[in-house]
Motif scaffolding. Structure first.
Motif, PDB file in Angstrom:
ATOM      1  N   ASP A  89       0.723  -1.235  -0.025  1.00 45.11           N
ATOM      2  CA  ASP A  89      -0.119   0.003  -0.084  1.00 45.11           C
ATOM      3  C   ASP A  89       0.739   1.284  -0.034  1.00 45.11           C
ATOM      4  N   GLY A  90       2.056   1.115   0.065  1.00 51.44           N
ATOM      5  CA  GLY A  90       3.024   2.232   0.060  1.00 51.44           C
ATOM      6  C   GLY A  90       3.204   2.905   1.513  1.00 51.44           C
ATOM      7  N   VAL A  91       2.448   2.337   2.398  1.00 52.26           N
ATOM      8  CA  VAL A  91       2.570   2.838   3.904  1.00 52.26           C
ATOM      9  C   VAL A  91       3.285   1.855   4.661  1.00 52.26           C
ATOM     10  N   ALA A  92       3.068   0.541   4.543  1.00 55.86           N
ATOM     11  CA  ALA A  92       3.273  -0.304   5.434  1.00 55.86           C
ATOM     12  C   ALA A  92       4.905  -0.530   5.050  1.00 55.86           C
ATOM     13  N   ASP A  93       5.707  -1.013   5.823  1.00 52.37           N
ATOM     14  CA  ASP A  93       7.111  -1.521   5.742  1.00 52.37           C
ATOM     15  C   ASP A  93       7.007  -3.194   5.023  1.00 52.37           C
ATOM     16  N   ASP A  94       7.206  -3.159   3.948  1.00 45.85           N
ATOM     17  CA  ASP A  94       7.020  -4.518   3.530  1.00 45.85           C
ATOM     18  C   ASP A  94       8.713  -5.390   3.260  1.00 45.85           C
ATOM     19  N   THR A  95       9.361  -4.628   3.835  1.00 53.34           N
ATOM     20  CA  THR A  95      10.903  -5.236   3.901  1.00 53.34           C
ATOM     21  C   THR A  95      11.055  -6.616   4.188  1.00 53.34           C
ATOM     22  N   SER A  96      10.629  -7.015   5.389  1.00 57.18           N
ATOM     23  CA  SER A  96      10.720  -8.445   6.185  1.00 57.18           C
ATOM     24  C   SER A  96       9.990  -9.362   5.291  1.00 57.18           C
ATOM     25  N   ALA A  97       8.807  -8.915   4.625  1.00 57.78           N
ATOM     26  CA  ALA A  97       8.157  -9.892   3.919  1.00 57.78           C
ATOM     27  C   ALA A  97       8.589 -10.226   2.607  1.00 57.78           C
ATOM     28  N   ILE A  98       9.144  -9.239   1.800  1.00 57.32           N
ATOM     29  CA  ILE A  98      10.034  -9.331   0.626  1.00 57.32           C
ATOM     30  C   ILE A  98      11.024 -10.300   0.901  1.00 57.32           C
ATOM     31  N   GLN A  99      11.882  -9.820   1.949  1.00 61.11           N
ATOM     32  CA  GLN A  99      13.104 -10.581   2.378  1.00 61.11           C
ATOM     33  C   GLN A  99      12.761 -12.041   2.599  1.00 61.11           C
ATOM     34  N   ALA A 100      11.658 -12.366   3.211  1.00 60.75           N
ATOM     35  CA  ALA A 100      11.266 -13.706   3.720  1.00 60.75           C
ATOM     36  C   ALA A 100      10.790 -14.405   2.357  1.00 60.75           C
ATOM     37  N   ALA A 101      10.336 -13.928   1.368  1.00 57.15           N
ATOM     38  CA  ALA A 101       9.644 -14.536   0.315  1.00 57.15           C
ATOM     39  C   ALA A 101      10.873 -14.987  -0.571  1.00 57.15           C
ATOM     40  N   ILE A 102      12.121 -13.873  -0.479  1.00 56.23           N
ATOM     41  CA  ILE A 102      13.031 -14.193  -1.569  1.00 56.23           C
ATOM     42  C   ILE A 102      14.157 -15.518  -0.939  1.00 56.23           C
ATOM     43  N   ASP A 103      14.031 -15.266   0.562  1.00 55.64           N
ATOM     44  CA  ASP A 103      14.787 -16.318   1.129  1.00 55.64           C
ATOM     45  C   ASP A 103      14.113 -17.704   1.144  1.00 55.64           C
ATOM     46  N   TYR A 104      12.981 -17.907   1.026  1.00 57.92           N
ATOM     47  CA  TYR A 104      12.033 -19.101   0.707  1.00 57.92           C
ATOM     48  C   TYR A 104      12.313 -19.387  -0.686  1.00 57.92           C
ATOM     49  N   SER A 105      12.353 -18.564  -1.544  1.00 53.81           N
ATOM     50  CA  SER A 105      12.602 -19.116  -2.985  1.00 53.81           C
ATOM     51  C   SER A 105      13.874 -19.627  -3.168  1.00 53.81           C
ATOM     52  N   ILE A 106      14.978 -18.932  -2.339  1.00 63.00           N
ATOM     53  CA  ILE A 106      16.308 -19.402  -2.447  1.00 63.00           C
ATOM     54  C   ILE A 106      16.700 -20.696  -1.514  1.00 63.00           C
ATOM     55  N   TYR A 107      16.005 -20.702  -0.467  1.00 59.24           N
ATOM     56  CA  TYR A 107      16.447 -21.670   0.600  1.00 59.24           C
ATOM     57  C   TYR A 107      15.152 -22.651   1.100  1.00 59.24           C
ATOM     58  N   GLY A 108      14.140 -22.575   0.537  1.00 51.39           N
ATOM     59  CA  GLY A 108      13.007 -23.187   1.034  1.00 51.39           C
ATOM     60  C   GLY A 108      12.932 -24.630   1.224  1.00 51.39           C
ATOM     61  N   ASN A 109      11.847 -25.416   1.060  1.00 49.79           N
ATOM     62  CA  ASN A 109      12.033 -26.759   1.246  1.00 49.79           C
ATOM     63  C   ASN A 109      12.600 -27.837   0.277  1.00 49.79           C
ATOM     64  N   ALA A 110      13.359 -27.321  -0.871  1.00 50.74           N
ATOM     65  CA  ALA A 110      13.554 -28.262  -1.903  1.00 50.74           C
ATOM     66  C   ALA A 110      15.193 -28.905  -1.455  1.00 50.74           C
ATOM     67  N   PRO A 111      15.174 -30.110  -1.188  1.00 55.08           N
ATOM     68  CA  PRO A 111      16.362 -30.547  -0.508  1.00 55.08           C
ATOM     69  C   PRO A 111      17.703 -30.601  -1.568  1.00 55.08           C
ATOM     70  N   ASN A 112      17.487 -30.539  -2.780  1.00 55.86           N
ATOM     71  CA  ASN A 112      18.549 -30.164  -3.673  1.00 55.86           C
ATOM     72  C   ASN A 112      19.072 -28.990  -3.778  1.00 55.86           C
ATOM     73  N   GLY A 113      18.823 -28.165  -3.194  1.00 57.95           N
ATOM     74  CA  GLY A 113      19.332 -26.742  -3.388  1.00 57.95           C
ATOM     75  C   GLY A 113      18.933 -25.915  -4.604  1.00 57.95           C
ATOM     76  N   ILE A 114      17.987 -26.462  -5.411  1.00 57.29           N
ATOM     77  CA  ILE A 114      17.390 -25.786  -6.771  1.00 57.29           C
ATOM     78  C   ILE A 114      16.654 -24.660  -6.135  1.00 57.29           C
ATOM     79  N   SER A 115      16.622 -23.518  -6.942  1.00 51.26           N
ATOM     80  CA  SER A 115      15.506 -22.599  -6.860  1.00 51.26           C
ATOM     81  C   SER A 115      14.268 -22.922  -6.597  1.00 51.26           C
ATOM     82  N   LYS A 116      13.506 -22.763  -5.609  1.00 52.94           N
ATOM     83  CA  LYS A 116      12.112 -23.276  -5.234  1.00 52.94           C
ATOM     84  C   LYS A 116      10.965 -22.386  -6.102  1.00 52.94           C
ATOM     85  N   GLY A 117      11.258 -21.352  -6.773  1.00 45.64           N
ATOM     86  CA  GLY A 117      10.419 -20.724  -7.543  1.00 45.64           C
ATOM     87  C   GLY A 117      10.653 -19.100  -7.763  1.00 45.64           C
ATOM     88  N   SER A 118       9.900 -18.603  -8.618  1.00 43.45           N
ATOM     89  CA  SER A 118      10.138 -17.186  -8.664  1.00 43.45           C
ATOM     90  C   SER A 118       9.275 -16.331  -7.723  1.00 43.45           C
TER      91      SER A 118
END
Length: 90
Positions: free
Chosen positions: A41-70
């Motif tokens: 909304d341009g008001v709320a600080d979205d930093t931690s949510a964006i970082q969490a989504a990026i971290d999940y896309s990189i380090y999420g639940n895939a055991p082979n270390g391949i990117s989990k998604g976009s």
């Protein structure tokens, strides 16, 4: 896939504006930042949510270390107040 974005910096904060999106045919999972608590909304600080989504896309639940998604940014104005890391060099 984001087709049109712009960003600007105000007093050390960076805002991303997503105005138009379309999906692609990639078979990887789309990781929606709203599912991690981003508001866009341009008001709320979205930093931690964006970082969490990026971290999940990189380090999420895939055991082979391949990117989990976009990471998907729905249309909105996303306020970022700190550095966003795209991996931590591990």
């Amino acid at each position: 896939m984001i087709n049109s974005t712009s960003g600007y910096k105000i007093d050390g904060e960076f805002t991303i504006i997503c105005t138009k999106t379309n999906s692609n045919n990639d078979q990887r999972k789309e990781i929606n930042i709203l599912d991690f608590g981003a508001v866009g909304d341009g008001v709320a600080d979205d930093t931690s949510a964006i970082q969490a989504a990026i971290d999940y896309s990189i380090y999420g639940n895939a055991p082979n270390g391949i990117s989990k998604g976009s990471v998907y940014f729905p249309s909105g104005v996303y306020r970022i107040t700190d550095t966003i890391h795209l991996g931590y060099g591990t």
